[in-house]
Design an enzyme around this catalytic site. Sequence first.
Site, PDB file in Angstrom:
ATOM      1  N   ASP A 569       0.853  -1.193   0.000  1.00 15.84           N
ATOM      2  CA  ASP A 569       0.000   0.000   0.000  1.00 15.84           C
ATOM      3  C   ASP A 569       0.888   1.242   0.000  1.00 15.84           C
ATOM      4  O   ASP A 569       2.065   1.181  -0.321  1.00 15.84           O
ATOM      5  CB  ASP A 569      -0.960  -0.018   1.206  1.00 15.84           C
ATOM      6  CG  ASP A 569      -0.200  -0.085   2.534  1.00 15.84           C
ATOM      7  OD1 ASP A 569       1.036   0.099   2.525  1.00 15.84           O
ATOM      8  OD2 ASP A 569      -0.845  -0.314   3.573  1.00 15.84           O
ATOM      9  N   ASP A 570       0.328   2.368   0.359  1.00 14.95           N
ATOM     10  CA  ASP A 570       1.081   3.613   0.310  1.00 14.95           C
ATOM     11  C   ASP A 570       1.695   3.970   1.658  1.00 14.95           C
ATOM     12  O   ASP A 570       1.573   5.093   2.131  1.00 14.95           O
ATOM     13  CB  ASP A 570       0.194   4.748  -0.206  1.00 14.95           C
ATOM     14  CG  ASP A 570      -0.166   4.541  -1.668  1.00 14.95           C
ATOM     15  OD1 ASP A 570      -1.280   4.889  -2.045  1.00 14.95           O
ATOM     16  OD2 ASP A 570       0.675   4.016  -2.410  1.00 14.95           O
TER      17      ASP A 570
END
Length: 699
Positions: A569-570
Amino acid sequence: MNGKNISTKSYLRHVESMRILPSGAGRIPELKAVILGESLASEENDLVFPSDDFCNQALVSSPEKYLEMYKRSIEDPAGFWSDIASEFYWEKKWGQQVYSENLDVTKGTINIEWFKGGITNICYNCLDANIKSGSGDKIALYWEGNEPDVDGSLTYKQLLERVCQLANFLKDKGVKKGDTVIIYLPMIMELPITMLACARIGAIHSVVFAGYSAESLHQRVVDCKPKIVITCNAVMRGKKIIDLKNIVDAALLESSQNGISVDLCLTFENESAMKKEDTKWQKGRDIWWQDVVPTYPTTCDVEWVDAEDPLFLLYTSGSTGKPKGVLHTTGGYMIYTATTFKYAFDYKDSDIYWCTADCGWITGHSYVTYGPLLNGATVVLYEGVPNYPDSGRCWEIVDKYKVTIFYTAPTLVRSLMRDGNEYVTRYSRKSLRVLGSVGEPINPSAWRWFYNVVGDSRCPISDTWWQTETGGFMITPLPGAWPQKPGSATFPFFGVQPVIVDEKGNEIDGECSGYLCVKSSWPGAFRTLYGDHERYETTYFKAFPGYYFSGDGCSRDKDGYHWLTGRVDDVINVSGHRIGTAEVESALVSHPQCAEAAVVGVEHEVKGQGIYAFVTLVEGVPYSEDLRKSLVLVVRNQIGAFAAPDRIHWAPSLPKTRSGKIMRRILRKIASRQLDELGDISTLADPSVVDQLISLADS
């Protein structure tokens, strides 16, 4: 290690290869095996075997023993964990149902409970129980100050007395069960003392790493509304003085302007860093620790709590920019941290244990404070930085305290590796018997250096994979139980069922890569995100219903070994600190001359991942070195120095889809200079942006 067949079921398919393991080198096709203490780990596909001497004394001494215990932990989790929990003190035992769980959002609210109805106290189990069993005079904490000649220690009995004095002070000031206390302290003995004092009276502690900015501290104050903030005036990190009290003052001022006021700030005088008279003071709110806490009685009644009562809140970076308050409860967390510590480090009563992590992170909760003390261990705390006054400091400390178990982060390993072997080899390190790694995947070359140089090719490495959310180790070697592969976290801990799924959530068998999920709960799992159960469900359980989604990618090789590949994810993992890209982006955009920012992670030689920021300036503002420095400073001030971008890449505009979504995949490729792997850019609203960015790559 004589191999023998053990029948396996589907949940054991990740360890199928362990049914028959060779008793010595050379029996595994295409894998060169080495025995600990006999030769160097060098080749890409080495298998590193523990020595017979190590195996003979290990708590889990063979694959067969592991499989027997693991099999029971999956087939009969209630019985397995009940037996272990019964070794701890409970004022009242839990009910008939040991655990209940729902990990499937399609079937209702996500819910995890262990030992509900059981009444206990983690501080009592850490301290009183060890004293009652005869360990009162054993050293609980060795403390090593920033300067090499400054140190201290506390026995279990002395530690309990200090904890009780602070607990009595907190009660006197109106702190009661369920209230929150924010702790903003460096690695001094008062940090674990404060955590234990809160636990003793049933208060919820929230430790904030004393490197976070006033803005980050303010966010946490507003979210959890503490009764009291506990800090110290300043700390020396190497030669640098950090004025912690100033940061707290700024955070509390901002919080009060947002309607959340804190009436009491207990401040410890850390005289080696700053004198009382030099400390800014707010009369009526600020109190010196040394003036009041030592005047309180050294005994304090325990507040007995339910196993599912909250123990602590720990904020972790989220990909939306707002930190997430991870909530851990008491009973399951207590049993899980104690058990993982015991087996993953092959803990013996004679061990001296040092984990270099700060208590501001989950590692400092589970494996500096709770896990070790629940086992009656002697723990080393270090206030300073690992390369002060030089890069040999860690090994000087190891020799000074005769450290046997050393647990640290790959970032530190890579940093010391870069500084050269001579800083290591000038010290004996003969006391070491187990090494550990935490925070991010350790690359094989760093693993080998750690093993060959630091551990003299004789110490197994517990390369642990786990998260703030999991409470304790999930996939980890057990020293003595099976051969290791440099860089692999190897196999799951007892009670943990890791699965690798594809994008549609289908479990993948055998050799594969995909998303790492966990099937079924385990006692140490977090129960919710503070005040936001919906976000808890969305972040961790909606992507793959029926599973906990770790957010990490993972490969499993043909031998069943797990290899973590990092965040999917980020969130960027910098030196083991998880930093949300959105958090860094919002800090950059708060700069008056920054119009837009996109942040990605790139490989970094020392930190694992570095922060690479693409910045679009306000129209008409020219690029300059001063502006670059100013942007980095904004991030340092708002989040902390550890989140400062390593690189600012000027971007006239960012690559976006027609719907306005930034194509981070392309930015990652540009940042890592993989320009031949950009892929299809035809979906971009303006494909020419990519060429502009490439042309500015080295400006």
